[in-house]
Design an enzyme around this catalytic site. Structure first.
Site, mmCIF file in Angstrom:
data_model
loop_
_atom_site.group_PDB
_atom_site.id
_atom_site.type_symbol
_atom_site.label_atom_id
_atom_site.label_comp_id
_atom_site.label_asym_id
_atom_site.label_seq_id
_atom_site.Cartn_x
_atom_site.Cartn_y
_atom_site.Cartn_z
ATOM 1 N N GLY A 8 0.815 -1.219 0.000
ATOM 2 C CA GLY A 8 0.000 0.000 0.000
ATOM 3 C C GLY A 8 0.838 1.254 0.000
ATOM 4 O O GLY A 8 0.552 2.217 0.717
ATOM 5 N N ALA A 9 1.873 1.280 -0.846
ATOM 6 C CA ALA A 9 2.869 2.352 -0.772
ATOM 7 C C ALA A 9 2.800 3.371 -1.898
ATOM 8 O O ALA A 9 3.716 4.185 -2.037
ATOM 9 C CB ALA A 9 4.270 1.737 -0.728
ATOM 10 N N ASN A 10 1.740 3.365 -2.697
ATOM 11 C CA ASN A 10 1.684 4.316 -3.811
ATOM 12 C C ASN A 10 1.165 5.699 -3.395
ATOM 13 O O ASN A 10 1.115 6.619 -4.193
ATOM 14 C CB ASN A 10 0.837 3.768 -4.962
ATOM 15 N N GLY A 12 0.230 8.335 0.501
ATOM 16 C CA GLY A 12 0.130 8.478 1.943
ATOM 17 C C GLY A 12 1.378 8.114 2.723
ATOM 18 O O GLY A 12 2.510 8.351 2.293
ATOM 19 N N GLY A 14 2.621 5.185 3.411
ATOM 20 C CA GLY A 14 3.452 4.174 2.761
ATOM 21 C C GLY A 14 4.417 4.794 1.786
ATOM 22 O O GLY A 14 5.602 4.428 1.737
ATOM 23 N N TYR A 164 -12.719 -1.053 12.310
ATOM 24 C CA TYR A 164 -11.296 -0.758 12.105
ATOM 25 C C TYR A 164 -10.468 -1.112 13.337
ATOM 26 O O TYR A 164 -9.427 -1.770 13.230
ATOM 27 C CB TYR A 164 -11.142 0.721 11.769
#
Length: 245
Positions: A8-10, A12, A14, A164
């Site tokens: 999930g690094a594309n 924010g 990450g 969550y």
């Protein structure tokens, strides 16, 4: 050069973590469930001087992409030094324990818990080939049972995130067990809360993303004298960083 995979690094936190670790000399696999988006981000970073960041497709809910990512990293690097399980979703908001449907719980757990388990187990053998393997599971202070049940906690009466928080509490328990099982090895495995941060996740309300990224990177780089099997939130506890489970 050490190698790190960040899910999930594309965007924010990450993405910011990827940039910071790249600057510190690590080769970064920038995990993205949308391969084209990942490539665009990596290309933009290359234009800014980041030469050791490579996009890689990985959707933590799709085993085929996890396996493919593992094969690519194994072929290109032979091992993996750091795994940062950053991919996560919040689910619909508001959410509560009385009315939010089980389908929402399943959707969020699929990413925040089962996704972490799937990715971690898939990459364990590559991590075992590293001299200093590290796993950082990105968590949240609202996943602390102790804090969430304490009326004196400043966020006690804040909007509850039943789904969550439950998913992150479950992920925290997985972190505890994994760290215990690997306690006599070189592994360092911790749960880290980056803090409430200005990202799409929070509607761009909160602290600076650079601060959050630094908090994650710090525990990805701890030496052999560093902690394992702990829960950290420097936003909650600025003195030592450690918070109760």
């Amino acid at each position: 050069m050490k190698t790190v995979l960040i899910t999930g690094a594309n965007k924010g936190i990450g993405l910011e973590t990827a940039k910071q670790l790249s600057k510190k000399g690590l080769f970064v696999y920038l995990g993205s469930r949308d391969p084209e988006r990942g490539k665009q981000v990596a290309k933009a970073l290359a234009g800014k001087g980041f030469e050791n960041i490579q996009a890689i497709e990985i959707d933590v809910t799709k085993p085929a992409t996890i396996l493919a990512a593992r094969q690519i990293i194994e072929q290109e690097k032979g091992s993996l030094d750091v795994l940062i399980n950053n991919a996560g979703i919040s689910g619909i908001v508001p959410q509560n324990a009385q009315e939010t449907g089980v389908e929402v719980f399943k959707e969020v757990m699929d990413v925040n818990l089962y996704g972490v388990v799937s990715v971690t187990q898939a990459f364990l053998e590559l991590l075992k080939k590293s001299a200093e393997p590290r796993i950082v599971n990105v968590s949240t202070s609202v996943g602390s049972l102790s804090l969430q049940s304490n009326p004196s906690w400043p966020a006690y009466d804040y909007a509850k995130y039943a789904v969550y928080a439950s998913s992150k509490a479950a992920m925290n328990m997985y972190t505890v067990h994994l760290a215990y099982e690997l306690r006599d090895t070189a592994f360092k495995i911790n749960a880290v809360c980056p803090g409430y941060t200005k990202t799409d996740f929070t509607g761009h309300i909160g602290g600076e993303v650079e601060t959050a990224g630094n908090r994650i990177a710090k525990y990805a780089l701890i030496d052999q004298n560093g902690p394992t099997g702990h829960f950290f939130s420097e936003e909650t506890n600025p003195e030592t960083g450690e918070i109760p489970w």
